[in-house]
Design an enzyme around this catalytic site. Structure first.
Site, PDB file in Angstrom:
ATOM      1  N   SER A  52       0.822  -1.226   0.000  1.00 35.85           N
ATOM      2  CA  SER A  52       0.000   0.000   0.000  1.00 35.85           C
ATOM      3  C   SER A  52       0.852   1.271   0.000  1.00 35.85           C
ATOM      4  O   SER A  52       1.782   1.405   0.802  1.00 35.85           O
ATOM      5  CB  SER A  52      -0.867  -0.038   1.264  1.00 35.85           C
ATOM      6  OG  SER A  52      -1.212   1.257   1.667  1.00 35.85           O
ATOM      7  N   GLY A  53       0.467   2.199  -0.859  1.00 38.86           N
ATOM      8  CA  GLY A  53       1.164   3.487  -0.874  1.00 38.86           C
ATOM      9  C   GLY A  53       0.966   4.242   0.427  1.00 38.86           C
ATOM     10  O   GLY A  53       1.907   4.849   0.958  1.00 38.86           O
ATOM     11  N   LEU A  54      -0.265   4.166   0.938  1.00 40.52           N
ATOM     12  CA  LEU A  54      -0.537   4.849   2.196  1.00 40.52           C
ATOM     13  C   LEU A  54       0.342   4.272   3.315  1.00 40.52           C
ATOM     14  O   LEU A  54       0.997   4.998   4.073  1.00 40.52           O
ATOM     15  CB  LEU A  54      -2.025   4.684   2.556  1.00 40.52           C
ATOM     16  CG  LEU A  54      -2.415   5.111   3.969  1.00 40.52           C
ATOM     17  CD1 LEU A  54      -2.193   6.599   4.167  1.00 40.52           C
ATOM     18  CD2 LEU A  54      -3.874   4.747   4.266  1.00 40.52           C
ATOM     19  N   ASP A  64       1.074  10.545   2.105  1.00 36.46           N
ATOM     20  CA  ASP A  64       0.756   9.726   0.928  1.00 36.46           C
ATOM     21  C   ASP A  64       0.599  10.649  -0.290  1.00 36.46           C
ATOM     22  O   ASP A  64      -0.429  10.645  -0.962  1.00 36.46           O
ATOM     23  CB  ASP A  64      -0.541   8.949   1.228  1.00 36.46           C
ATOM     24  CG  ASP A  64      -0.855   7.901   0.168  1.00 36.46           C
ATOM     25  OD1 ASP A  64       0.023   7.621  -0.671  1.00 36.46           O
ATOM     26  OD2 ASP A  64      -1.987   7.378   0.186  1.00 36.46           O
ATOM     27  N   ASP A  91       0.908  -0.907  -4.980  1.00 38.94           N
ATOM     28  CA  ASP A  91       0.073   0.276  -5.205  1.00 38.94           C
ATOM     29  C   ASP A  91       1.017   1.325  -5.796  1.00 38.94           C
ATOM     30  O   ASP A  91       1.744   1.996  -5.078  1.00 38.94           O
ATOM     31  CB  ASP A  91      -0.494   0.705  -3.844  1.00 38.94           C
ATOM     32  CG  ASP A  91      -1.159   2.066  -3.892  1.00 38.94           C
ATOM     33  OD1 ASP A  91      -1.322   2.606  -4.999  1.00 38.94           O
ATOM     34  OD2 ASP A  91      -1.510   2.569  -2.811  1.00 38.94           O
ATOM     35  N   ASP A  93       0.536   4.132  -7.222  1.00 36.14           N
ATOM     36  CA  ASP A  93       0.010   5.502  -7.336  1.00 36.14           C
ATOM     37  C   ASP A  93      -0.307   5.813  -8.811  1.00 36.14           C
ATOM     38  O   ASP A  93      -1.039   5.065  -9.430  1.00 36.14           O
ATOM     39  CB  ASP A  93       1.003   6.499  -6.723  1.00 36.14           C
ATOM     40  CG  ASP A  93       1.117   6.324  -5.205  1.00 36.14           C
ATOM     41  OD1 ASP A  93       0.210   5.681  -4.628  1.00 36.14           O
ATOM     42  OD2 ASP A  93       2.090   6.806  -4.612  1.00 36.14           O
ATOM     43  N   GLU A 120      -3.369   4.418 -10.664  1.00 41.48           N
ATOM     44  CA  GLU A 120      -4.663   5.110 -10.582  1.00 41.48           C
ATOM     45  C   GLU A 120      -4.672   6.321 -11.506  1.00 41.48           C
ATOM     46  O   GLU A 120      -3.632   6.954 -11.734  1.00 41.48           O
ATOM     47  CB  GLU A 120      -4.939   5.516  -9.130  1.00 41.48           C
ATOM     48  CG  GLU A 120      -3.925   6.438  -8.511  1.00 41.48           C
ATOM     49  CD  GLU A 120      -4.009   6.514  -6.978  1.00 41.48           C
ATOM     50  OE1 GLU A 120      -3.649   5.513  -6.331  1.00 41.48           O
ATOM     51  OE2 GLU A 120      -4.437   7.558  -6.461  1.00 41.48           O
ATOM     52  N   LYS A 126       0.112  12.522  -6.416  1.00 43.45           N
ATOM     53  CA  LYS A 126      -1.274  12.231  -6.032  1.00 43.45           C
ATOM     54  C   LYS A 126      -1.511  12.520  -4.548  1.00 43.45           C
ATOM     55  O   LYS A 126      -0.574  12.743  -3.761  1.00 43.45           O
ATOM     56  CB  LYS A 126      -1.647  10.778  -6.356  1.00 43.45           C
ATOM     57  CG  LYS A 126      -0.684   9.698  -5.933  1.00 43.45           C
ATOM     58  CD  LYS A 126      -0.517   9.489  -4.444  1.00 43.45           C
ATOM     59  CE  LYS A 126      -1.786   9.137  -3.717  1.00 43.45           C
ATOM     60  NZ  LYS A 126      -1.783   7.729  -3.282  1.00 43.45           N
ATOM     61  N   ASN A 128      -4.007  10.914  -1.266  1.00 47.22           N
ATOM     62  CA  ASN A 128      -4.820   9.752  -0.907  1.00 47.22           C
ATOM     63  C   ASN A 128      -6.291  10.027  -1.227  1.00 47.22           C
ATOM     64  O   ASN A 128      -6.788  11.130  -1.026  1.00 47.22           O
ATOM     65  CB  ASN A 128      -4.645   9.436   0.587  1.00 47.22           C
ATOM     66  CG  ASN A 128      -5.362   8.157   0.961  1.00 47.22           C
ATOM     67  OD1 ASN A 128      -6.555   8.160   1.223  1.00 47.22           O
ATOM     68  ND2 ASN A 128      -4.627   7.057   0.960  1.00 47.22           N
ATOM     69  N   SER A 129      -6.971   8.999  -1.689  1.00 46.08           N
ATOM     70  CA  SER A 129      -8.362   9.149  -2.154  1.00 46.08           C
ATOM     71  C   SER A 129      -9.303   9.602  -1.048  1.00 46.08           C
ATOM     72  O   SER A 129     -10.374  10.139  -1.326  1.00 46.08           O
ATOM     73  CB  SER A 129      -8.859   7.811  -2.699  1.00 46.08           C
ATOM     74  OG  SER A 129      -8.016   7.395  -3.730  1.00 46.08           O
ATOM     75  N   ARG A 165      -6.711   1.498 -11.864  1.00 46.55           N
ATOM     76  CA  ARG A 165      -7.617   1.905 -10.778  1.00 46.55           C
ATOM     77  C   ARG A 165      -8.401   3.128 -11.226  1.00 46.55           C
ATOM     78  O   ARG A 165      -7.816   4.154 -11.578  1.00 46.55           O
ATOM     79  CB  ARG A 165      -6.770   2.212  -9.552  1.00 46.55           C
ATOM     80  CG  ARG A 165      -7.493   2.954  -8.453  1.00 46.55           C
ATOM     81  CD  ARG A 165      -6.646   2.851  -7.204  1.00 46.55           C
ATOM     82  NE  ARG A 165      -6.956   3.875  -6.237  1.00 46.55           N
ATOM     83  CZ  ARG A 165      -6.359   3.967  -5.051  1.00 46.55           C
ATOM     84  NH1 ARG A 165      -5.420   3.097  -4.721  1.00 46.55           N
ATOM     85  NH2 ARG A 165      -6.679   4.934  -4.214  1.00 46.55           N
ATOM     86  N   HIS A 196     -12.794   2.042  -7.121  1.00 39.57           N
ATOM     87  CA  HIS A 196     -12.666   2.523  -5.750  1.00 39.57           C
ATOM     88  C   HIS A 196     -13.872   3.373  -5.380  1.00 39.57           C
ATOM     89  O   HIS A 196     -14.401   4.113  -6.216  1.00 39.57           O
ATOM     90  CB  HIS A 196     -11.392   3.367  -5.630  1.00 39.57           C
ATOM     91  CG  HIS A 196     -10.828   3.390  -4.241  1.00 39.57           C
ATOM     92  ND1 HIS A 196     -11.251   2.559  -3.230  1.00 39.57           N
ATOM     93  CD2 HIS A 196      -9.847   4.164  -3.676  1.00 39.57           C
ATOM     94  CE1 HIS A 196     -10.571   2.804  -2.130  1.00 39.57           C
ATOM     95  NE2 HIS A 196      -9.712   3.780  -2.370  1.00 39.57           N
TER      96      HIS A 196
HETATM   97  C1  SPV Z   1      -3.483   2.544  -0.372  1.00 39.18           C
HETATM   98  O1  SPV Z   1      -3.564   1.587   0.382  1.00 39.18           O
HETATM   99  O2  SPV Z   1      -2.512   3.297  -0.386  1.00 39.18           O
HETATM  100  C2  SPV Z   1      -4.568   2.828  -1.312  1.00 39.18           C
HETATM  101  C3  SPV Z   1      -5.894   2.431  -0.969  1.00 39.18           C
HETATM  102  O3  SPV Z   1      -4.303   3.464  -2.301  1.00 39.18           O
HETATM  103  S1  SPV Z   1      -6.647   3.790  -0.304  1.00 39.18           S
HETATM  104  O4  SPV Z   1      -5.850   4.320   0.742  1.00 39.18           O
HETATM  105  O5  SPV Z   1      -7.938   3.273   0.114  1.00 39.18           O
HETATM  106  O6  SPV Z   1      -6.825   4.782  -1.387  1.00 39.18           O
HETATM  107 MG    MG Z   2      -2.530   4.304  -2.339  1.00 39.80          MG
END
Ligand code: SPV
Ligand code: MG
Length: 550
Positions: A52-54, A64, A91, A93, A120, A126, A128-129, A165, A196
């Site tokens: 995971s990027g986060l 992130d 992930d 990004d 994505e 980017k 975080n969503s 994504r 997502h």
């Molecule tokens: C991550 O885990 O970094 C994601 C998923 O991209 S989310 O944080 O839900 O966007």
């Molecule tokens: Mg991410």
């Protein structure tokens, strides 16, 4: 750490991820953010890992927002990949730039055995969503499709997956836009679509999947709609569920609790039983494997030898210098005499060191040694001290006086010797009739032209002259015992212990008894390069000896 072999290493990781995406079953992968969390996720049974990027940015302590560079992410992935056998999906990004950056990313990921990447359709850098998602601009469809195609064209392994994504629903667009984008990405070569949503219910996802009707595998991240039973996803023919950030969140709450508790208590007592043991950390690091590998590859540089150091006496020749410490604690060139000896043993891989102390034992620096006490030290001699260490005897051991300084090759050569019992004898010492010490009469004199000649001990005596015969050298106070030598050594020690004068006996008595009982005591000649410290006059030479390295 070493890669676990929880699943067959013959099937490539990329092939395994592809199989998860194409499986008719609902599959699950879980977030990890470094080597140890990857290992934990794999051990829990997951058949894949979401890098995971986060979570990876969080464990670096940055946001992130592409604050960690992509190469830092890839370096981190390398640790994760090295210690796991299940596939890792990065992930990625936005792909960290344009189509060209994406090509390089895919190359580098494949080199590290990463099974696939998810990109994505947002703009670099980017966000975080879940942070102001609706304000985030989306990428141009064509530009993003080109990025996917570029990645697909460059990949070496045909099974490497690129997942597209779709962020349209996050950014406040409708299902129609999400479908339009997903279809474009599928046509560009995406192996699956991650759709997502940040709603707390799965409605958008379910609607999307209905309209999508299985054109390509669907991947979801139910972080916000987590209360939805997975049966709902199964019925909606979702392929893969990503539990996206739950390891970093678990780690954070556990660490916050521990840190607060330790800080408040100024003690570890309350926390110790609630956290992983140090052994558990070693296990996760694969410490056992390293030990086994050392056996296989490193055995000729390591030794199983143990050392027993006799250091119970005060030392008579030091006057007030030994009022508060035994002679082995006298400082020689900045450290105690005993520490010089212990360091030499440790350097040679002899880590199990037992020191039998007596006089002022509590002044002995115990770091790295096992300290035993001869409580009768005032009225007994060396063999009584040796008996105190009997439970530490081993099939390979070196018994030595504690007051020796010696060049390290002496210990190395002794360890490489394979005789059952070997003593080190110095043939260079003066053997004038008035000299006292542990003089050795041997089967042969030291022929320095013959390396490692076969010589055995005939007798140790206190003087160098016996009825006009000159000793061949002086025993330095070090003996190696191994294999059957241990039994001989113990049998003789037991027999001597029955003698009324046992309290007065020293190591030479034991060695002489071995000879008298027909046991070969091998002699290893050296020519200087050692000294023992018996009186104040020995201190100055000891200092200059210790000052020279080696
Ligand atoms: C991550 O885990 O970094 C994601 C998923 O991209 S989310 O944080 O839900 O966007
Ligand atoms: Mg991410």
């Amino acid at each position: 750490m070493v890669a676990s072999d929880s699943s067959s290493p013959r099937i490539r990781k990329a092939t395994r991820l592809k199989a998860l995406l194409q499986s008719p079953n609902l599959e699950f992968i879980c977030e990890a953010h470094n080597g140890i969390s990857a290992r934990i996720v794999e051990e829990a049974g997951f058949s894949g890992i979401w890098a995971s990027g986060l979570a990876i940015s969080a464990q670096f302590g940055v946001r992130d927002n592409n604050e960690a560079s992509w190469t830092q992410v890839v370096d981190n992935l390398e640790f994760m990949s090295d210690v796991t056998a299940v596939p890792i999906l990065l992930d990625g990004d936005t792909g960290y730039g344009n189509f060209n950056n994406m090509r390089r990313l895919v190359r580098k990921l494949e080199q590290r055995d990463i099974a696939g990447v998810c990109i994505e359709d947002k703009i670099f850098p980017k966000t975080n969503s879940f942070i102001g998602g609706e304000r985030q601009p989306l990428a141009d469809i064509n530009e993003f499709s080109g990025k996917i195609s570029a990645g697909k064209d460059i990949q070496n392994d045909p099974d490497f997956s690129i997942i597209a994504r779709v962020e349209a629903l996050i950014a406040g667009w409708d299902i129609g836009e999400a479908l339009r984008r997903a279809e474009a990405y599928r046509r560009a070569g995406a192996d699956a679509i991650l759709i997502h949503s940040k709603l707390s219910r799965p409605d958008q996802i379910l609607e999307f999947s209905k309209e999508w009707s299985n054109r390509a595998p669907l991947v979801i991240v139910p972080t916000k709609y987590y209360s939805t039973p997975v049966e709902v996803f199964r019925r909606a023919q979702i392929s893969l569920v990503i539990w996206a950030n739950h390891m970093i969140r678990s780690a954070v709450s556990a660490m916050q609790q521990s840190a607060a508790k330790i800080f408040a208590d100024q003690s570890l007592i309350e926390i110790e039983d609630r956290i992983a043991t140090v052994d558990e950390i070693f296990r996760l690091q694969g410490a056992d494997e390293l030990e086994a590998a050392e056996e296989r590859y490193f055995s000729n540089t390591r030794t199983e030898s143990k050392a027993i150091v006799l250091a119970a006496s005060r030392g008579d020749g030091f006057s007030t210098l030994t009022d508060d410490r035994p002679k082995v604690m006298l400082p020689i060139s900045g450290k105690p005499l005993l520490r010089h000896l212990v360091d030499k043993f440790k350097k040679r891989g002899v880590d199990d060191i037992t020191v039998v102390a007596g006089y002022k034992a509590d002044s002995i620096d115990v770091n790295g040694i096992r300290l035993l006490m001869n409580r009768e030290h005032e009225t007994t001699g060396e063999l009584a001290s040796l008996v105190c260490a009997r439970h530490c005897f081993a099939d390979d051991m070196i018994v030595t006086y504690g007051d020796l300084l010696f060049r390290s090759y002496i210990l190395r050569d002794l360890i490489e010797n394979d005789a059952a019992i070997t003593i080190v004898v110095d043939s260079s010492v003066s053997r004038a009739p008035n000299e006292t010490g542990d003089f050795a009469f041997c089967s042969e004199s030291d022929d320095r032209a013959m390396w490692g000649q076969a010589v055995t001990l005939k007798q140790l005596t206190r003087t160098a002259d016996q009825a006009g015969n000159r000793a061949n050298g002086r025993w330095i106070g070090m003996v190696r015992i191994q294999n059957e030598g241990r039994r001989w050594f113990e049998d003789i020690l037991n027999a001597l212990q029955l003698r009324a004068d046992f309290a007065r006996l020293g190591m030479p008595d034991l060695l002489n008894s071995l000879v008298l009982n027909g046991k070969p005591v091998h002699v290893w000649y050296v020519h200087g390069h050692w000294l023992d410290v018996n009186s104040v006059k020995d201190l100055e030479p000891a200092r200059s000896f210790a000052g020279l390295t080696g």
